[in-house]
Design an enzyme around this catalytic site. Structure first.
Site, PDB file in Angstrom:
ATOM      1  N   HIS A 165      10.504  -4.039   3.911  1.00  0.00           N
ATOM      2  CA  HIS A 165      11.027  -2.682   3.715  1.00  0.00           C
ATOM      3  C   HIS A 165      11.327  -2.035   5.056  1.00  0.00           C
ATOM      4  O   HIS A 165      10.764  -2.414   6.075  1.00  0.00           O
ATOM      5  CB  HIS A 165      10.098  -1.808   2.877  1.00  0.00           C
ATOM      6  CG  HIS A 165       8.741  -1.473   3.468  1.00  0.00           C
ATOM      7  ND1 HIS A 165       7.805  -2.428   3.813  1.00  0.00           N
ATOM      8  CD2 HIS A 165       8.158  -0.279   3.734  1.00  0.00           C
ATOM      9  CE1 HIS A 165       6.696  -1.828   4.248  1.00  0.00           C
ATOM     10  NE2 HIS A 165       6.893  -0.522   4.229  1.00  0.00           N
ATOM     11  N   HIS A 197      -1.655   4.856   9.601  1.00  0.00           N
ATOM     12  CA  HIS A 197      -0.363   5.558   9.575  1.00  0.00           C
ATOM     13  C   HIS A 197      -0.466   6.935  10.212  1.00  0.00           C
ATOM     14  O   HIS A 197       0.061   7.921   9.697  1.00  0.00           O
ATOM     15  CB  HIS A 197       0.120   5.725   8.132  1.00  0.00           C
ATOM     16  CG  HIS A 197       0.381   4.437   7.412  1.00  0.00           C
ATOM     17  ND1 HIS A 197      -0.613   3.557   7.094  1.00  0.00           N
ATOM     18  CD2 HIS A 197       1.534   3.886   6.966  1.00  0.00           C
ATOM     19  CE1 HIS A 197      -0.083   2.502   6.462  1.00  0.00           C
ATOM     20  NE2 HIS A 197       1.211   2.678   6.379  1.00  0.00           N
ATOM     21  N   GLU A 230       4.471  -5.036   8.522  1.00  0.00           N
ATOM     22  CA  GLU A 230       3.087  -4.982   8.039  1.00  0.00           C
ATOM     23  C   GLU A 230       2.627  -6.342   7.506  1.00  0.00           C
ATOM     24  O   GLU A 230       1.435  -6.541   7.270  1.00  0.00           O
ATOM     25  CB  GLU A 230       2.957  -3.900   6.953  1.00  0.00           C
ATOM     26  CG  GLU A 230       3.132  -2.504   7.525  1.00  0.00           C
ATOM     27  CD  GLU A 230       3.327  -1.422   6.463  1.00  0.00           C
ATOM     28  OE1 GLU A 230       3.280  -0.240   6.822  1.00  0.00           O
ATOM     29  OE2 GLU A 230       3.539  -1.768   5.273  1.00  0.00           O
ATOM     30  N   HIS A 234       0.815  -1.224   0.000  1.00  0.00           N
ATOM     31  CA  HIS A 234       0.000   0.000   0.000  1.00  0.00           C
ATOM     32  C   HIS A 234       0.846   1.271   0.000  1.00  0.00           C
ATOM     33  O   HIS A 234       0.453   2.290   0.569  1.00  0.00           O
ATOM     34  CB  HIS A 234      -0.982  -0.013   1.183  1.00  0.00           C
ATOM     35  CG  HIS A 234      -0.325  -0.058   2.548  1.00  0.00           C
ATOM     36  ND1 HIS A 234      -0.849  -0.772   3.592  1.00  0.00           N
ATOM     37  CD2 HIS A 234       0.789   0.526   3.032  1.00  0.00           C
ATOM     38  CE1 HIS A 234      -0.080  -0.608   4.661  1.00  0.00           C
ATOM     39  NE2 HIS A 234       0.920   0.174   4.342  1.00  0.00           N
TER      40      HIS A 234
END
Lengths: 279, 126
Positions: free
Chosen positions: A193, A59, A240, A12
């Site tokens: 990441h 977030h 995530e 995303h």
């Protein structure tokens, strides 16, 4: 009884939102990512979901560190988007399915997952970008959503085992819900990441391959990892993948992989797409 | 607070950071609102004072230095909103933190692409 069709899982990354706004789908940098969605579009057209349970992490739009729920479930008639501070376009509000939301909430609390319930909830790019990727020409999308938000932001985080078990509890609640709706799962985020620290730019394709394989029919294999090990193996935001593990739990014991796409790099991330059909 | 072996170049955002960085992250959270971004740009010092940043946090923001911001408790998800004000993207941020040029950082990310096919085909464990 509601039917769980299967899941689509996707990264995303915020820059995808900018690429969509600038229509860069055919740009050489973006094409390998966007082309991965053709199969997703045909799968959705074939499956015709009525409602989508979206498993994601916020977030810093709906939740701040003042109050940070480990698991939160939306129970609103509709979900608005809002400015996140870095210039992604907002989209029109997305319809909710409060009856299914409450059925899930009742089911998981009965199963001893004491979630936070949200009758008002802003959805951020972790929901809106995947919806735009799945229904590029139909905004708002022709489905209702139930947002399920997982804390991947502030440790302590729920363990991988807890996430898998939470997903299983959501799945049981959906199965027990007395409607004829077809339910699809959409898990967002990851894969490996890391945005912060001297290790920024860390990517681990070998671990991503292990996760994608385990998610098909052996998700328990991922529960052997502690959160600290997951940070080490997938990066601070690669965590995530917990959203994907919750999503996998919803599907039940068996699944079949219908499609996979994997492309490094999109922004600083190993981007991935996976379709799992519940069987 | 559980102790673990450290992961080089990595600070998982836990209780210590949550307490230490609260004021800085709270300021960054405010940048969801356009009027707050404008107020920060109009008078950065006044804005930092309003959010009770300590001297180290103010210095990190003045220096536009991400590693310093992390050291004083900044959380990546919130710092991203501050970076957005300065028009910095994730490759700019990555380059700054790793001491690479932006092109070197992009090349570093690209270097992992050789694994794409392996993962597409099911990975080495399959």
């Amino acid at each position: 009884m509601s039917k769980i069709l299967g899941s689509v899982s996707t990264s995303h990354i915020p820059s995808i939102g900018k690429a969509i706004a600038l229509k860069l789908q055919q740009d050489p940098y973006w094409k390998p990512f966007f082309d991965g969605f053709h199969k997703v579009h045909s799968w959705i057209a074939e499956q015709k979901p009525d409602v989508v349970v979206v498993v994601y992490n916020d977030h810093g739009l709906n939740f701040f560190l003042d109050k940070m729920p480990t698991f939160a479930i939306g129970a609103a008639e509709s979900y608005a988007t809002a400015d996140e501070g870095w210039g992604i376009a907002t989209i029109a509000p997305v319809a909710g399915d409060p009856k299914l939301s409450w059925a899930i909430i009742e089911g998981v609390v009965e199963d001893e997952f004491d979630v936070v319930t949200c009758q008002e909830m802003l959805i951020d790019h972790a929901v809106t970008i995947p919806l735009q990727l799945l229904w590029p020409d139909q905004l708002p999308p022709p489905v209702k959503i139930v947002p399920v938000c997982i804390n991947t932001v502030q440790h302590p985080l729920p363990t991988a085992k807890r996430c898998l078990d939470f997903g299983k509890a959501i799945g049981r609640a959906i199965h027990a819900y007395g409607s004829n709706q077809k339910v699809m799962v959409l898990s967002t985020g990851g894969l490996s990441h890391q945005l912060d620290g001297e290790r920024a730019g860390f990517i681990n394709a070998d671990f991503d391959a292990e996760c994608l394989h385990a998610l098909i029919n052996t998700p328990e294999d991922l529960t052997k990892y502690s959160i600290h090990q997951l940070v080490e193996l997938s990066g601070t935001q690669g965590l995530e993948v917990l959203n994907w593990i919750v999503g996998r739990g919803i599907l039940g014991a068996k699944a079949e992989e219908k499609h996979r796409n994997y492309h490094i790099p999109i922004s600083n991330t190993a981007s991935a797409i996976q379709i799992l059909q519940a069987v | 607070m559980t102790s673990h072996h450290s992961i080089p170049g990595t600070v998982p955002f836990g209780p210590t950071e949550a307490m230490k960085g609260y004021a800085l992250n709270r300021m960054c959270y405010s940048f969801n609102a356009d009027e707050c971004r404008k107020a920060f740009l109009a008078d950065e010092e006044a804005y930092m004072a309003k959010y009770n940043l300590n001297d180290q946090q103010k210095a990190a923001v003045r220096a536009r230095n991400v590693l310093q911001m992390i050291a004083v408790g900044g959380n990546a998800y919130y710092l991203a909103k501050l970076a957005g004000i300065f028009g910095l993207n994730m490759q700019d941020i990555g380059a700054q933190q790793t001491g690479k040029s932006v092109d070197e950082f992009k090349a570093y990310l690209q270097s992992f692409a050789s694994k794409n096919e392996m993962v597409m085909k099911g990975g080495k464990n399959v």
